[in-house]
Design an enzyme around this catalytic site. Sequence first.
Site, PDB file in Angstrom:
ATOM      1  N   THR A1163       0.852  -1.179   0.000  1.00 27.70           N
ATOM      2  CA  THR A1163       0.000   0.000   0.000  1.00 27.70           C
ATOM      3  C   THR A1163       0.890   1.232   0.000  1.00 27.70           C
ATOM      4  O   THR A1163       2.089   1.141   0.275  1.00 27.70           O
ATOM      5  CB  THR A1163      -0.933   0.019   1.222  1.00 27.70           C
ATOM      6  OG1 THR A1163      -1.820   1.135   1.120  1.00 27.70           O
ATOM      7  CG2 THR A1163      -0.144   0.130   2.508  1.00 27.70           C
ATOM      8  N   MET A1485      10.937  -1.200  -3.047  1.00 26.21           N
ATOM      9  CA  MET A1485       9.878  -0.598  -2.258  1.00 26.21           C
ATOM     10  C   MET A1485       9.389   0.608  -3.058  1.00 26.21           C
ATOM     11  O   MET A1485      10.028   1.663  -3.060  1.00 26.21           O
ATOM     12  CB  MET A1485      10.387  -0.173  -0.882  1.00 26.21           C
ATOM     13  CG  MET A1485      10.745  -1.329   0.030  1.00 26.21           C
ATOM     14  SD  MET A1485      10.995  -0.841   1.755  1.00 26.21           S
ATOM     15  CE  MET A1485      12.359   0.301   1.583  1.00 26.21           C
ATOM     16  N   THR A1486       8.306   0.426  -3.766  1.00 31.14           N
ATOM     17  CA  THR A1486       7.861   1.473  -4.697  1.00 31.14           C
ATOM     18  C   THR A1486       7.433   2.737  -3.973  1.00 31.14           C
ATOM     19  O   THR A1486       7.494   3.829  -4.546  1.00 31.14           O
ATOM     20  CB  THR A1486       6.695   0.961  -5.552  1.00 31.14           C
ATOM     21  OG1 THR A1486       5.659   0.461  -4.684  1.00 31.14           O
ATOM     22  CG2 THR A1486       7.142  -0.153  -6.479  1.00 31.14           C
ATOM     23  N   CYS A1487       6.982   2.619  -2.739  1.00 31.69           N
ATOM     24  CA  CYS A1487       6.557   3.818  -2.017  1.00 31.69           C
ATOM     25  C   CYS A1487       7.726   4.760  -1.760  1.00 31.69           C
ATOM     26  O   CYS A1487       7.543   5.961  -1.600  1.00 31.69           O
ATOM     27  CB  CYS A1487       5.909   3.428  -0.687  1.00 31.69           C
ATOM     28  SG  CYS A1487       4.413   2.461  -0.898  1.00 31.69           S
ATOM     29  N   ALA A1488       8.922   4.193  -1.673  1.00 29.24           N
ATOM     30  CA  ALA A1488      10.111   5.007  -1.411  1.00 29.24           C
ATOM     31  C   ALA A1488      11.040   5.059  -2.611  1.00 29.24           C
ATOM     32  O   ALA A1488      12.137   5.615  -2.510  1.00 29.24           O
ATOM     33  CB  ALA A1488      10.859   4.452  -0.202  1.00 29.24           C
TER      34      ALA A1488
END
Length: 1520
Positions: A1163, A1485-1488
């Site tokens: 998410t 980690m695509t969110c970061a």
Amino acid sequence: MDRCRKRPDSDPGASGEAEHPADKRPCTAEPSTSAAVEVEAAAAALVAGHAGSGMDMDVSSSHAGDGDGDGDDDGDGDGDDDGDGDGDGGSSCESDGGGSPRACGGGGRFERMVSAVAADGAGEGALVTALTELCEALSFCGEDAGGYFPMEAAARALVRLAGGADGAVASPDVMLLSMRAITYLCDAMPRAADAVIRHGLLPVLCSRLLSIEYLDVAEQCLQAFEKISRRQPMPCLQAGMITAVLAFIDFFSASIQRVAVSAVANACKKVPEDCSQFVMDSVPTLCNLLQSEDKMVVEKAASCLISIVASFNGSVELLDQLCHQGVIEKVLPLINTGRLTSLSRSTCSNLVGLLTKLACNSLVAVKSLFELNVGNTISRILVTSDLSHGMPYLLLETQNNQVNEALKLANQLVPSAARDVDSTQMVLAKEKIIVDEPRFLCQFSREILPVLIKAVNSGANSYICYGCASIVNNICYFSKPEMLQELLKDTNISSFLAGLLSRKNHHVLFSSLKLIEILMQKLPDAYLGSFIKEGVVYAVEALLMEEDCSESTCISDETQQSYIQPVTRNKPTCFCYAFGYTRSDGTETRTCMIGKGNLFTFARHVKTTYFTTEAVSSEMGLTEILQKLKTCCAVLNDSADKLFNQDNLQNEEHLTNILSEVMMELHGGETMTTFEFLESGLVKSLSNYLSNGKYLQLEGNTNIYNTEHLVAVLKRFQSFAQLSFSRMEQGLGDMLLSLLVRKLQNALTSLDNFPVIMSHNFKPRSNISDIPTRHSTITPCIRVRFKKDDEDQTNLLSYDNVVNLEISSSLHTIEEFLWPKVCTDTSNHKAESSPSSIASERDCTPESSPPPEGVSGNQSSSVEPCSTKRPSSSGAGQQETSRSDHVAQQKLIFFLKGKELDQSVTLYQSILQDQINAGSDIILDNQFWRIVHDVTYKTAVNLETDDSPKHSSCAITSANENKNGFMWHTLPFFTSLLLGKLPCKLDRSSPSYDILFMLKILEGLNRFSFHLMSDERYHAFVHGRITNLDDLKAEVSSVPQQDFVSAKLTDKLEQQMHDPLVLRSRCLPLWCTELMSACPFLFSFEARWKYFQLTAFGSLTPQHGNMMDSSDGGIIIERVSSFSRKKFKVDRDNILVSAAKVMQSHARSNGLLEVEYKEEVGTGLGPTMEFYTLISHEFQKSGFSMWRGDLPREAGLDDAHGGSRFVVAPNGLFPKPWSTHVHCSSFSEVHEQFHLLGQVVAKAIKDSRILDFPFSKAFYKLILGQELDLYDIYSFDPELATTLMEFKALAARRKYLESSSSWDCKGTSDLSYRGCRIEDLAIDFTLPGYPEYVLCSESSLNNVSTGNLEQYVSFVVDATVRSGIARQLESFKSGFNEVFPLSTLQVFSEAELERLLCGEQDTWDFAKLVDHIKFDHGYTSSSPPVINLLEIIQEFGCHQRRAFLQFITGSPRLPPGGLSALNPKLTVVRKHNSNEADDDLPSVMTCANYLKLPPYSSKDKMREKLLYAITEGQGSFHLS
């Protein structure tokens, strides 16, 4: 003994309390006495009060500060700084830093503890226990009852134990605990420092540091020095603390080094000159600490040197000694290497100020600075600082910044010829250095002169201009004629002076005149001619003409007061002493050196001495090229308004020749200066010529909107366009259009008609507003008194009360408030005065626009943007209908100073504009908000006004279609040409208005160059000038759009938007909104993007990050509202259904959408970015019947197969045409899909998400509300457009031949389509590619023939770009407007809208990758796996690069700004695994934007694993 063991928790109830800092944790053996247990219990009971007190013993944040306001984390909560020993006056209870006294109780216990410590003959074990108990108690409490704390006894005993003398136990543990107890005691009770000093602690501490036996004891000594030096810096200094502390500083850890340098900084704050011997020997060590890797150590070391130089500023010998010890050599590289950016703002400024102080009084410093090429350093500071808005508008004498200090430094190195009596000797000595070493001045001048001139030309404020002009003055004064000519040979000093003379500030004008005198004395023959051409002579004459004007017109009231009043901090209008070093506060009483009449007296002296009539000419400044231009412009003006007909055909040809001659002057052999360009009146003449003599003359007169006027304007515009796109005969160089744009931009830059209005010391505070309703607001209010107009004969009542008005309130809101109070007909205004009507006006921002922080929903009007009808204002799209209804019902007209106010402009904007027009300097300070503005009102009559020629629009349209074949009136810039004015409310009498009008015409000409040139080729074929259909294709070369951007206006807009009041209220001055509406191309894309964010959403930055955030210089961009996050779980296999549910629920919400996929754990940002990417791809699948090129679903194939193919659109997606006669269910689905698409696109823009849509250029134009025509079909279906263009040309050629008297039957052979008769092509009246789309139902139009060919082309164009896609477009717009008004996007072009929506395809070279990728946790930029990765990425093809980006970020595209704008920054770290690295896969980690890369053994193995990961790793989010 374990000295660093944590104290065990004896009280279970205290175990959950906050842990104390390391230097407050007791180092104790197991407590064995009942007293220890008692202390533990007492301490535990007090933990809660102490934990939140903020008294942290960590020296990194406990130092008292430098006293210079540098804004670091140093607190000063303990005593005074003057070393007088008074402290807090000896109070018995001391504050804990949080405002409440700390207490620990039990004074008897302290007496017992101190007695145990002071007991003679006590053994080491007993002393350790007693000291541990005392440390424990002191670490938890302050001065609870200082009157009975045995201060003297404790100090005496602890100092004796710390020194190990007089029979004391010389144990390292005892010494350590004694030092620690002293440290805790001085921290808890600052007055204890006086006692320990009296008992001889300082020599003990120094001896322990100069001869280190135990490292932990030495560290504790430094801690003690840091605490004691806060209260008693002078005794510490005189005891030799600085030498002792710095003796072995390199052996300590970084945290202890911070403590040491903080102690030195305390002692160096005010060093008397007679104590210099205690400091000087340590200066080299402090200089070396400037190269430390620890930022805080560098900060404190710099603070020490800054304080030392300030203390010794009165002694030339001491300053010289500092220079010899290498201060300059160490400070200058710190500035040059750019490390200032990592230091605090005040430290940066103070370091430059340190150099200034040295240069002021030390000749050694002057020589050293010249030798080290300080000019390069100053230039870097000026270049990297934003001079146009890096300085506050009001620069107080106490304010420091790098630009201010850099200009002061330059003024000290090359001093002014105007010398004070007390500084004459030093100035003469500096002059001797410059004269004896001319290379110093030459090198310095080469570095700094271009930067100074650029700063002034870029629109810097008056303060900066004066500083730059002073330095240039000084350089020219000390330069010999030969060197001066060499320095200025590549500099347009005449243009520089002309720009300075256009300023209103009398100091800048006086400095300019002095520079003119110097140049005319030294190089009279070299500059007289250029002074005439650039308008310097003209400006001096104009200044003298102002002498006869009233003083209020010539010079502002504030400036006049500065002539007779002393310069004070509150009136910083006098710059005479701004860049000189002031030694005492007595300088504040100095009066301005420029007397009331001195400016004009000196100007007359310059005029009569150097610009005599004989030397210049009989006619002021009239050069040969200027005479020629004026003659040509006179001819254009005299014949501009003659209608175009057969009788005046010869006149039109003559005017075209004149126009050609004027344009060629732009590229002539003699350079046309900006002054000549403006003074000639060329811009206004061109505007008048192109608008058929109706420029600024059509106000309220629509009878001239006829076919003749249109034809005349069109004919002249086509001639002008053809000439503008031409080049010189050699075929080299710029187009004339480019040259004209450059001249106009230079002219616009030279005019300063758009001032930046800054708020002074604005802080959000509660104010009571009466309008629109009485409520509390956090923005200031303007005070208004409404008065009935004396000429009003109606029965309106008077209303003389003074009311507070929110600055965002429109005149309609004022009317809603005032009408019920002044109207005598009580039965007529109940509805108008109802709260709902007021609320409807106030709530003009769409639901998607958030209220500002700290403002409740019913107060949202306090931050609404200025209520104008410009599409650039927030909510403009929703106001159009309501505003038009309001105009028909307007009841009151308002006047400010006798001038009627425009209903679409806020009163606040009108007040500001009125002061701008009056030439006043506008300062939004407390005085501005206290002024009461008188506004008169009267009953509104005769409200029917409309600038648009509605009754003649049919004639214009008919003329366009029948005679010209191109819908000229649909082009926005061409409408301005027909009307002869800009669609804005700027002052039309201003010279800048003419320039803006011409730039708008040229920008439109350039943007629609393909349309214009194609239309020209079309007419050439019709009239027989070309005969081959292949020649219809236009060859287009246009001017780069960047050439139309004004750097000066962009800087001013950026500055205005960063003003705290604007950030809070979103209310901009009128020129910002009007220019953005009429001429958005003048501003850079980044500035317009910030303007869009501010006006649409209330912030300069996107909701989730700092995409394209160019705010530097420490400017904090404040978010006016916090945004919540809305998390949704979506189905990856049914993405459109999920998207529809999300948008249905939260399209209007302010919350940021955050996505989580069913049966997946990921998410956040990455899954959300992929969500928008998946939606983009889903919309592109065939079977939805949304796009041209879509294939119908094949029978027998389900959605999983037949619907998975993508639409083939090599030139971009464009809506599929649907006949207006079709109302089947399939179109209902298309309607829903376009509605959803509009919601998704708008939400992506609002949330700053990137979509992956290959929309065509034509579709972006539709989104922006532009009408399309045949030429736009080229952008998405070039084959169809080419065929239609050829058909259209053939049909028009046939008509032309039929109307010609020389036409015969032989001409029909020329009308075949590539050798084939039109009838033989067997084309029916259906839309090409869509046989079900019947173009016409008439039975007579079954097949296309020569006779109906033109009609066929018209039908196809209409079905393709108008009626066939109208319903789809309306569905898209309705969905879009649910999120925020589509009209707010009109500040962008279609190319920019694509960049905003779909990001960029950035080119990646190795250097760019290294600069914008962060390598961490095991990797550096030189690691072999990293080098392999960068090489692999460079070798990727387009599809592989897209896959890599989606793997890392969730989107296959980069945000606007490219890789550098990626937020968070792309980070590559080493992935550790117990298995073999070659067997592992990369994970992210695509969110970061975080790539975990194993250290593969080879580049080939890395490529293999990486490609496998980015290919197979798509489509799910799991833990890695």
